[in-house]
Design an enzyme around this catalytic site. Structure first.
Site, short mmCIF file in Angstrom:
data_model
loop_
_atom_site.label_atom_id
_atom_site.label_comp_id
_atom_site.label_asym_id
_atom_site.label_seq_id
_atom_site.Cartn_x
_atom_site.Cartn_y
_atom_site.Cartn_z
N CYS A 236 0.81 -1.09 -0.11
CA CYS A 236 -0.13 -0.58 -0.01
C CYS A 236 0.66 1.39 0.24
O CYS A 236 1.65 1.59 0.90
CB CYS A 236 -0.95 -0.19 1.40
SG CYS A 236 -1.64 1.53 1.51
N HIS A 263 -2.08 -1.44 -3.55
CA HIS A 263 -2.75 -0.78 -2.53
C HIS A 263 -2.00 0.44 -3.41
O HIS A 263 -1.34 1.08 -3.13
CB HIS A 263 -3.79 0.15 -1.75
CG HIS A 263 -4.40 -0.77 -1.24
ND1 HIS A 263 -5.44 -0.49 0.19
CD2 HIS A 263 -4.97 -2.22 -1.36
CE1 HIS A 263 -5.75 -1.83 0.72
NE2 HIS A 263 -6.09 -2.74 -1.01
N ASP A 308 -6.67 3.65 -4.97
CA ASP A 308 -7.10 3.44 -3.29
C ASP A 308 -7.79 4.64 -2.73
O ASP A 308 -8.25 5.48 -3.47
CB ASP A 308 -5.86 3.05 -2.35
CG ASP A 308 -6.45 2.74 -1.34
OD1 ASP A 308 -7.28 3.01 -1.20
OD2 ASP A 308 -5.32 2.06 -0.15
N HIS A 309 -7.65 5.77 -2.04
CA HIS A 309 -8.73 6.41 -1.63
C HIS A 309 -9.18 7.49 -2.11
O HIS A 309 -7.24 8.01 -2.73
CB HIS A 309 -7.99 6.71 0.03
CG HIS A 309 -8.31 5.84 0.84
ND1 HIS A 309 -7.67 6.58 2.27
CD2 HIS A 309 -8.40 4.99 1.11
CE1 HIS A 309 -7.13 5.04 3.25
NE2 HIS A 309 -7.82 4.27 2.41
N TYR A 322 -14.25 6.95 -0.20
CA TYR A 322 -14.21 5.32 -1.21
C TYR A 322 -15.72 5.60 -2.52
O TYR A 322 -16.80 5.24 -2.31
CB TYR A 322 -14.38 4.44 -0.21
CG TYR A 322 -13.41 3.52 -0.09
CD1 TYR A 322 -13.02 2.89 -0.79
CD2 TYR A 322 -13.11 3.56 1.30
CE1 TYR A 322 -11.40 2.32 -0.28
CE2 TYR A 322 -11.63 3.03 1.55
CZ TYR A 322 -10.90 2.09 0.76
OH TYR A 322 -10.14 1.65 1.33
C1 DNO Z 1 -8.57 1.38 4.35
C2 DNO Z 1 -7.76 0.26 3.98
C3 DNO Z 1 -7.60 -0.27 5.40
C4 DNO Z 1 -7.21 -2.03 4.47
C5 DNO Z 1 -7.02 -3.22 5.91
C6 DNO Z 1 -6.29 -4.31 5.18
O1 DNO Z 1 -8.73 1.93 3.50
O2 DNO Z 1 -6.93 0.42 3.36
O3 DNO Z 1 -8.83 -0.64 5.97
O4 DNO Z 1 -8.34 -2.81 4.20
O5 DNO Z 1 -5.99 -2.73 6.73
O6 DNO Z 1 -6.73 -5.35 6.68
#
Ligand code: DNO
Length: 347
Positions: A236, A263, A308-309, A322
């Protein structure tokens, strides 16, 4: 690379039909959000999720996440029963053809931000983290409502669990993690389900709780605890990129073969421990996205990736981080990078 998108199920304001319209979007990263932490995920429920995703023309290559019960992280005697449940869930994922399981090992809290709608100069808003504001977070009414947080304790439960963690330092948490891995990785191997550990977000201790998935050294220690490809990583860039000393492309190369899911998002720092989430492109934040993508392609990564976000833009409202629009823009930008790097590598 397979481009995927996180979807929160029928409660998600973003419908599968809209996700499918993002060019080249192939897969959904999903979960069963109503299963109590520690229970076995029933085969029929995973199957039903998969069917729903497939009937929308998409696939379900990754589950994010099956939460790890707190007794496992604390090393309590009852962990045995929760480890068995986790093993059973892994077998059920396998029976449904899910090949990657993203999870985390963060005590009590999942990802932490101090602001969910930090206003940006262009009129959009994004998630932000100010370290000094952590102490002002108020848990007297229980846990805040953060998207994807599995644990929902009331104020008394939260106090009790925070007290239990006083006895747990980094090494104790690591030992409990290694114990869990020694029990579940062989099952994951047999089932053909790759475990993909998500780094701690942010990657430093919060609220006095240890966090041990922070940087190259701490991750290497976990990878070495059970040296199997099935003991792998969710790479990530946002979580690891929050720690400015992390050299992300070098880490991709270091963990090549152990990265099963990625991510990709960007962060912009205001100081060493303060940041806001930014648009995906390299120029908008402190993550050199091209260098990360290049390292992934050059190290042979061919798994699932997701934007991601994102920011909230164009008046969209919904789950913080999201929304559809900015993540869709992210997916397009990231595909451009992958196409360029892959095609240049081929010539
Ligand atoms: C947040 C996500 C986390 C992720 C968890 C994986 O947006 O990246 O909540 O899903 O940490 O277990």
């Amino acid at each position: 690379m397979q481009m995927t998108f996180r979807w929160f199920g029928d409660d998600d304001p973003v419908p599968l039909a809209h996700i499918r319209q993002i060019p080249q979007m192939r897969g959904i990263v999903g979960a069963l959000f109503d299963i109590p932490v520690g229970d076995v995920w029933p085969l029929e429920r995973i199957q039903a999720l998969k069917q729903k995703v497939e009937s929308a023309g998409l696939t379900l290559p990754v589950i994010e996440s099956i939460p790890v019960h707190e007794s496992i992280k604390l090393g309590l005697p009852e962990r045995e029963r929760y480890i068995e449940a986790y093993q059973a869930s892994i077998r059920n994922l396998s029976a449904c053809g899910v090949g990657v399981l993203c999870y985390n090992f963060m005590p009590v809290f999942d990802w932490v931000r101090t602001e969910l709608t930090h206003p940006l100069p262009d009129g959009s808003n994004a998630l932000a983290y100010r370290h000094d504001d952590l102490s002002a977070m108020d848990f007297s009414g229980g846990m805040p409502d953060m998207p994807a947080w599995a644990n929902q304790y009331d104020a008394d439960q939260l106090r009790a669990i925070m007290d239990a963690y006083r006895a747990i330092d980094d090494d104790a948490l690591f030992e409990n993690f290694a114990y869990f891995l020694r029990a579940v990785v062989p099952v994951a191997e047999e089932a053909g389900v790759k475990l993909a550990l998500h780094p701690d977000d942010p990657p430093w201790p919060v609220f006095g709780l240890p966090r041990i998935v922070r940087d190259a050294a701490t991750i290497q220690r976990i990878m070495d605890a059970v040296p199997s490809a099935y003991n792998g990583l969710t790479f990530c860039t946002g979580s690891l990129g929050a720690l400015q000393t992390n050299d992300l492309p070098a880490m991709v190369r270091q963990f090549a073969g152990r990265i099963h899911f990625v991510h990709l998002r960007n962060v912009k720092h205001d100081s060493a421990h303060d940041f806001r989430e930014s648009e995906h492109p390299s120029q908008c934040g402190d993550v050199d996205m091209l260098a990360v993508v290049r390292a992934l392609v050059e190290s042979g990564f061919d798994g699932a990736v997701r934007p991601d976000h994102g920011r909230m833009i164009w008046g969209e409202s919904g789950k913080a981080g999201y929304g559809l629009y900015d993540r869709a823009l992210g997916a397009m930008y990231l595909q451009g990078l992958f196409e360029a790097v892959e095609r240049m590598q081929a010539t």
